[in-house]
Scaffold this active site. Structure first.
Site: not given
Lengths: 237, 237, 237, 237
Positions: D80, D99, D101, D169
């Protein structure tokens, strides 16, 4: 000389209080704890601009009630030392102050709910926390108590209470000793967590004011037991 | 002699139980665990006024069922030793007692909800926890079980149950051994957490009384496995 | 010989899986993980009756699909080894099985809610978890899968799913390798926690079945990264 | 040469950022943090495919805005990396990207709720988070931003915001320095947790846009205090 002849044991205890509050999850990189000077009641002791968990003896600075350092220091001060100075000015009974963003308390401030004593450990909450709305005092601000005027408004909202919720910011608790104010900061957080859970489960049977008062007095005689544990956890004894 | 000829292995196990309960988050600076004397059933062993996580061998004191120390000690006793003495008096089957403020249980006591067994691990909860309202026994108090009269009222509320919720205070669980009562204190807390979550998600399918009874018996045969782990975590083995 | 010529690296990986599941909070003193024998598919490897966090190489025993130990051992077996044996019998594709009481999953089982994939990490949940009601298979029991008959009923409820919720007990997940089943046990728990929070906040937009399938395939290629971290945490590398 | 003449201190800080994000619970085995090259603004620095908590100096690779490595490496890249490349392309003001979660944020994305600033610490959230629906950009996918096209769609959803929620996501935050983006990742998570709790307790009094803007500016001057603590926790100072 950084602490204007304050009792070295008091300074040491303030350092320990900083580290206990971090170890107990009441403060993270921010938040602060102060104590009134033991012989000069118009002064108080507070760390320089340091994360509480990292505070050491040399970080402790002595301030007057206008928030001016009266001991030499090269370090930046906490922007919000006026929380402390104005409460000490308005509340002669207060000996120690903790300001934090402890997490379970925040939702009460932003929804206008009062903290109320769920159990004996939080007897000090008595008839509930008071509420401070900084917009009433200063309009749109950066939310910080960065001058004497906002400090005075906060102290006025605190009134005779032990705990004031600061909307969109955090909370402040006061006590008659370092041990007591640390105890109160820890159990204000615990009570908030339990109170939120209880409110979601049904009608809550809070302590009555008399129960709260009696429990608070009883608990004050037992703080030493917990203080002992908290010190041991951080390696202070 | 501090423990009136009690089996030294029992005293050692009681010390370990104190430290396990702290490590598992059931007690903080407060709370206590006791065990009935192994040869003199009208006596029981309990630490002096110490945070459970700090209890050592020399802290263990032997009390009679009036809450009087029968071994010499210079240390203050727990104010609430009457929780233990009166339960031992009323329940000859009880060999060990834990009193705690374990956090997930508190909201049940203050909202009048019973603990009920969500899963097999809490089979010992059977038909549910009982409820103790100190106002019924003593009016407005400091919430503490600080005399035999309140202890007796608590023991009466406990009745034949394994767990009694104390409104605005905490809870007490009983068992037939130190290992069992520690297990029950840990899983009463876990069950409370799971039960509250389940209640917020829909209609809960609790264990039937027969399932609970069968599960409790099966679990009793497996406690050693967990006890082993709990001991290892605190470095006791 | 305790593991019937199984690959020593597989045995070692099973030991590591036990310790990872404990370190990640999926098991406490209870729960277990097994793997199918690498050359004799009618056998599987499982620890003796030990807390997973304490399992060592010599604890691993080899069982047949009737749950009988085929390697010599003086240790007690897990009562619930039939969870494993009957799933291996019914599902030739399954190579590894984890049974746990991981906490966020329990409330789903007792309220009849299915786990569904909140996010890509739980793509393996696909169209949702299946549900096992032991009362249908055995009436009032002690909730344990203590014989082949109950094991078979559980395996039937699992069907072609990756995860079965066991009402009033826990859950079981399956995978095609030790790494995959450990990953699934960890993220079934995480997904349950996130799903419960999401359900309380509004209408949940779950992954579609196609998204779930694609995400599961993608994640399978990334498990090594997490496995590396999990091993490092327990000092295995 | 693995980082194309980037300042070694910047590379070191990126390694520290990886480890802080793991220590603070924002990332587990997955998630990543990048920084724009200090002299070549069309390049950025990012670890190879490694769990953030394990990243070391030699893992840092330099990529161009098409996601191609411009330094030699034998290691697999993050699938990603296009999250980073396309945001750097579209937002010249952005210097660092995280980024993750992080768990409290996920429920907002799947229920269509925006993050809004509960307290001053989250002033950077201003008028709220933006929302990214990958189905609009790519139909049914594996949810990953695995090519420039999806990265561009994400960057478009981010717009001028500081934080974009990715349905099913995770989330991505941006900042003007490594310290600021780490701060934002940590307090986006904290704010999400507090916001969810507050929403369940009543009507929430969020920061006004002006309060948020003023608070964000004030906090930027205080990040060093927290950064100091975060570094100390991981032994970096």
């Amino acid at each position: 000389m950084t602490v204007a002849k304050a009792d070295p044991a008091l300074v040491e205890k303030l350092v320990i209080a900083n580290r206990i509050l971090y170890d107990q999850g009441i403060v993270d990189g921010l938040g602060h704890v102060s104590v009134r000077h033991d012989v000069l009641p118009d002064l108080f002791l507070l760390s320089c601009n340091r994360a509480p968990g990292l505070v050491v003896r040399d970080d402790i600075v002595c301030y007057d009630l206008d928030g001016h350092a009266v001991t030499e220091t090269q370090e930046r001060p906490y922007l919000e030392r006026f929380i402390h100075s104005e409460i000490y000015r308005m509340r002669p009974d207060v000996v120690a102050v903790v300001h934090s963003h402890s997490s379970s308390v925040i939702p009460f401030g932003v929804t206008g709910n009062r903290l109320r004593p769920i159990y004996h450990m939080a007897g000090f909450l008595g008839s509930g926390s008071s509420h401070f709305e900084i917009r009433d005092a200063g309009g749109n601000t950066d939310m910080l108590i960065r001058n004497p005027s906002l400090g005075k408004a906060l102290a006025t909202s605190l009134g005779a209470h032990t705990c004031v919720l600061m909307r969109g910011h955090g909370s402040t608790v006061v006590g008659n000793s370092i041990e007591q104010v640390v105890y109160r900061a820890i159990y204000a957080e615990t009570n908030a967590k339990l109170q939120a859970q209880s409110m979601s489960m049904g009608t809550v049977n809070y302590l009555t004011e008399e129960e709260a008062e009696l429990a608070a007095a009883a608990n004050d005689g037992q703080i030493g037991r917990s203080w002992n544990l908290w010190q041991r956890r951080i390696g202070a004894i």
